[in-house]
Scaffold this motif. Structure first.
Motif, short mmCIF file in Angstrom:
data_model
loop_
_atom_site.label_atom_id
_atom_site.label_comp_id
_atom_site.label_asym_id
_atom_site.label_seq_id
_atom_site.Cartn_x
_atom_site.Cartn_y
_atom_site.Cartn_z
N ILE A 1 7.02 -46.03 7.27
CA ILE A 1 5.92 -46.90 7.64
C ILE A 1 6.47 -48.02 8.48
N ASN A 2 6.01 -48.12 9.70
CA ASN A 2 6.47 -49.19 10.58
C ASN A 2 6.16 -50.53 9.92
N SER A 3 7.17 -51.37 9.79
CA SER A 3 6.98 -52.57 8.98
C SER A 3 7.33 -53.87 9.67
N MET A 4 8.40 -53.93 10.44
CA MET A 4 8.80 -55.18 11.10
C MET A 4 9.58 -54.88 12.37
N LYS A 5 9.72 -55.92 13.17
CA LYS A 5 10.62 -55.84 14.31
C LYS A 5 11.24 -57.20 14.55
N ILE B 1 7.73 -50.85 18.74
CA ILE B 1 6.71 -51.26 17.77
C ILE B 1 6.10 -52.57 18.26
N ASN B 2 4.78 -52.62 18.28
CA ASN B 2 4.08 -53.79 18.81
C ASN B 2 3.01 -54.26 17.84
N PRO B 3 2.55 -55.52 18.01
CA PRO B 3 1.47 -56.01 17.15
C PRO B 3 0.28 -55.05 17.17
N GLY B 4 -0.26 -54.74 16.00
CA GLY B 4 -1.35 -53.79 15.89
C GLY B 4 -0.90 -52.43 15.40
N LEU C 1 19.64 -67.41 8.40
CA LEU C 1 19.20 -66.04 8.63
C LEU C 1 18.64 -65.91 10.04
N LEU C 2 18.18 -64.73 10.37
CA LEU C 2 17.67 -64.45 11.70
C LEU C 2 16.60 -65.43 12.09
N ALA C 3 16.69 -65.90 13.36
CA ALA C 3 15.67 -66.82 13.84
C ALA C 3 14.63 -66.04 14.61
N GLY C 4 13.44 -66.53 14.53
CA GLY C 4 12.36 -65.99 15.35
C GLY C 4 12.03 -64.55 15.11
N ILE C 5 12.16 -64.03 13.86
CA ILE C 5 11.78 -62.63 13.66
C ILE C 5 10.28 -62.53 13.76
N ILE C 6 9.83 -61.78 14.79
CA ILE C 6 8.39 -61.61 14.93
C ILE C 6 8.04 -60.23 14.42
N GLY C 7 7.36 -60.13 13.40
CA GLY C 7 7.04 -58.83 12.85
C GLY C 7 5.67 -58.40 13.31
N ALA C 8 5.60 -57.22 13.82
CA ALA C 8 4.28 -56.62 13.74
C ALA C 8 4.38 -55.92 12.40
N ILE C 9 4.24 -56.67 11.31
CA ILE C 9 4.62 -56.09 10.04
C ILE C 9 3.69 -54.95 9.73
N LEU C 10 4.23 -53.78 9.86
CA LEU C 10 3.37 -52.65 9.76
C LEU C 10 3.86 -51.74 8.68
N VAL C 11 2.96 -51.27 8.00
CA VAL C 11 3.36 -50.30 7.03
C VAL C 11 2.32 -49.22 6.91
N ILE D 1 3.39 -43.90 15.93
CA ILE D 1 2.02 -43.69 16.38
C ILE D 1 1.14 -44.76 15.76
N GLY D 2 0.30 -45.41 16.59
CA GLY D 2 -0.57 -46.45 16.06
C GLY D 2 -1.46 -47.05 17.13
N SER D 3 -1.94 -48.26 16.86
CA SER D 3 -2.88 -48.93 17.76
C SER D 3 -2.32 -50.28 18.20
N PRO D 4 -1.28 -50.31 19.03
CA PRO D 4 -0.71 -51.58 19.47
C PRO D 4 -1.74 -52.40 20.23
N LEU D 5 -1.81 -53.69 19.90
CA LEU D 5 -2.74 -54.63 20.52
C LEU D 5 -4.20 -54.30 20.23
N GLY D 6 -4.44 -53.47 19.22
CA GLY D 6 -5.81 -53.21 18.81
C GLY D 6 -6.31 -51.83 19.17
N ASP D 7 -7.59 -51.60 18.86
CA ASP D 7 -8.19 -50.27 18.99
C ASP D 7 -8.24 -49.78 20.44
#
Length: 457
Positions: free
Chosen positions: A321-325, A302-305, A85-95, A255-261
């Motif tokens: 809901i943003n869930s993965m990338k 879509i980014n972490p956070g 399967l896909l290698a290295g899937i980095i999720g900012a798993i967001l929902v 819309i969200g808080s990438p890399l934190g508040d």
């Protein structure tokens, strides 16, 4: 019979420590297992064919966690997809999800108040303040949805050098969406993994207020959680769109808080790239896919956070809901979101019951392919034509499976008239087609013979 409440509590405790691998910036990373590596790992688990192990020895070597357990808050740790399967899937798993209740529950004394402005009203307000600007649909959509998007902070007790718990510290951050208010409270949807193991959850609103929130419910399989916090001066909630009516090419705004508040309220724009994608997910981090998420694909950044943040359409309505990338070095613009219509049902159950009511059968599952061919023939006594299925690694005492006569090391090949090739397909069929109280027909092999039994869930 086993008490369902006890079952869910045990499962919750077990999985609360294990799920999406996240660092302090809310990033999930999945790593590919090479075929050769997998073969070596599986081979190491198997016993020497020249020395036939006892039934107990075989069971112990291939022991896996209990099936049936939908309710965790889990630990951030590194996990991986199955080989090939896909290698290295980095999720900012967001929902993120928002359930827009238009009417009051007859059993609820609090009046539900949902203040949402239509796009015409929002446009008029913007134009009155910026008469020299060209106000686009995107600007209106962001202005309408943004006040309902919040930052969610996971605070956990820290242990000092002397083994004593010290003050709370930030353990992770994500996003959330206000989907409902009543006379006293505002309700927020975020990811399960965002608030995993939290001692306390803090919500920072778009107005700059910081509020402590309580967790009303969580669900490991959909990675959703519902929070409740004092309403205060909150007036804006998000409006749900109909994700079943989406078309590929429609505008999608994250819309969200990438890399934190620090970057709360950040906006990125793209399109709906595809509908009904199926993405396998390794929930417990053991290298085997446990679930298959049905998601929308988007190229909005879509980014972490961003986890728990909103994906909205050109009307400012929540569509996902943003869930993965996919975060491979040579891949750009492949993100995923849980469709808003799928979120609605989950949100209502989490808010009222704290969990999603899923059927309980009471078995542990192990993919047949993880067992060598020689072990399948010598110890499981499988006919040579049976190549796919699920091994029942354990049967819980007092469970529906035990009452139906299912035994350990039975190999399930069909549920009702549907073939099941692995544990993920077993769960998908069970949770997607059955509810508590239903009967399911299980076809299985045991000691070389095929059997069929009905199990009341």
């Amino acid at each position: 019979m086993r008490n369902d409440d006890d079952r869910r509590e045990n499962f919750d405790e077990k999985y609360r420590r294990r799920t999406h691998a996240l660092d302090e910036h809310d990033t999930v990373q999945f790593e590919k297992i090479d075929d050769d590596d997998l073969k070596d790992d599986v081979k190491d688990e198997h016993v020497d064919e020249r020395e036939a192990p006892s039934h107990d020895d075989f069971r112990e070597e291939h022991e896996v966690q209990k099936e049936d357990a939908p309710k965790p808050r889990t630990k951030r740790e590194k996990s991986s997809f199955l080989p090939g399967l896909l290698a290295g899937i980095i999720g900012a798993i967001l929902v993120v999800s928002l359930y827009h209740f238009l009417s009051n529950d007859s059993n609820n004394a609090d009046e539900v108040v949902n203040n949402t402005k239509d796009t015409a009203e929002v446009r008029q307000e913007i134009e009155s303040k910026h008469e020299d600007k060209l106000i686009t649909d995107t600007i209106v959509a962001v202005e309408k949805a943004k006040p309902a998007v919040v930052s969610v902070i996971n605070l956990q007790s820290q242990t000092n050098l002397f083994g004593n718990e010290s003050s709370l510290a930030e353990a992770g951050t994500g996003s959330g969406v206000i989907y409902k208010t009543d006379d006293e409270y505002a309700y927020v949807i975020t990811n399960n993994h965002v608030i995993d193991k939290a001692t306390e959850v803090q919500v920072n609103t778009s107005e700059g207020d910081s509020v402590e929130a309580e967790i009303l419910g969580t669900d490991i399989w959909t990675d959703l959680a519902v929070l409740r916090m004092p309403k205060g001066n909150i007036t804006d909630v998000i409006e749900f769109g109909d994700s079943d009516k989406l078309l590929v090419g429609e505008e999608a705004i994250a819309i969200g808080s990438p890399l934190g508040d620090m970057f709360s309220g950040s906006v990125s724009r793209g399109i709906v790239s595809a509908l009904d994608r199926r993405v396998p997910v390794d929930i417990d981090g053991n290298g085997t896919d446990d679930w298959e998420a049905a998601v929308l694909q988007t190229d909005a950044a879509i980014n972490p956070g961003n986890s728990g943040g909103a994906l909205v359409n050109s009307k400012g309505e929540l569509i996902g809901i943003n869930s993965m990338k996919i975060g491979l070095e040579n891949v750009e613009g492949i993100g995923f979101a849980i469709p808003s219509n799928d979120v609605k049902a989950i949100v209502s159950e989490l808010e009222t019951g704290g969990e999603v009511d899923r059927p309980f059968i009471g078995v542990g599952l192990l993919d047949l392919y993880l067992i060598s061919t020689s072990d399948q023939r010598n110890y499981l006594k499988l006919p040579s034509n049976v190549k796919q299925g699920v091994v029942l690694s354990s049967i819980e005492p007092g469970s529906p499976a035990e009452h139906a006569g299912l035994e350990e090391l039975a190999v399930v090949t069909k549920l009702d008239d549907t073939e099941v090739n692995n544990a993920m397909e077993f769960r998908q069929y069970l949770y997607g087609n059955k509810k508590s109280g239903d009967t399911i027909t299980v076809t299985y092999y045991l000691d070389g013979r095929q059997y069929e039994t009905d199990v009341q869930l």
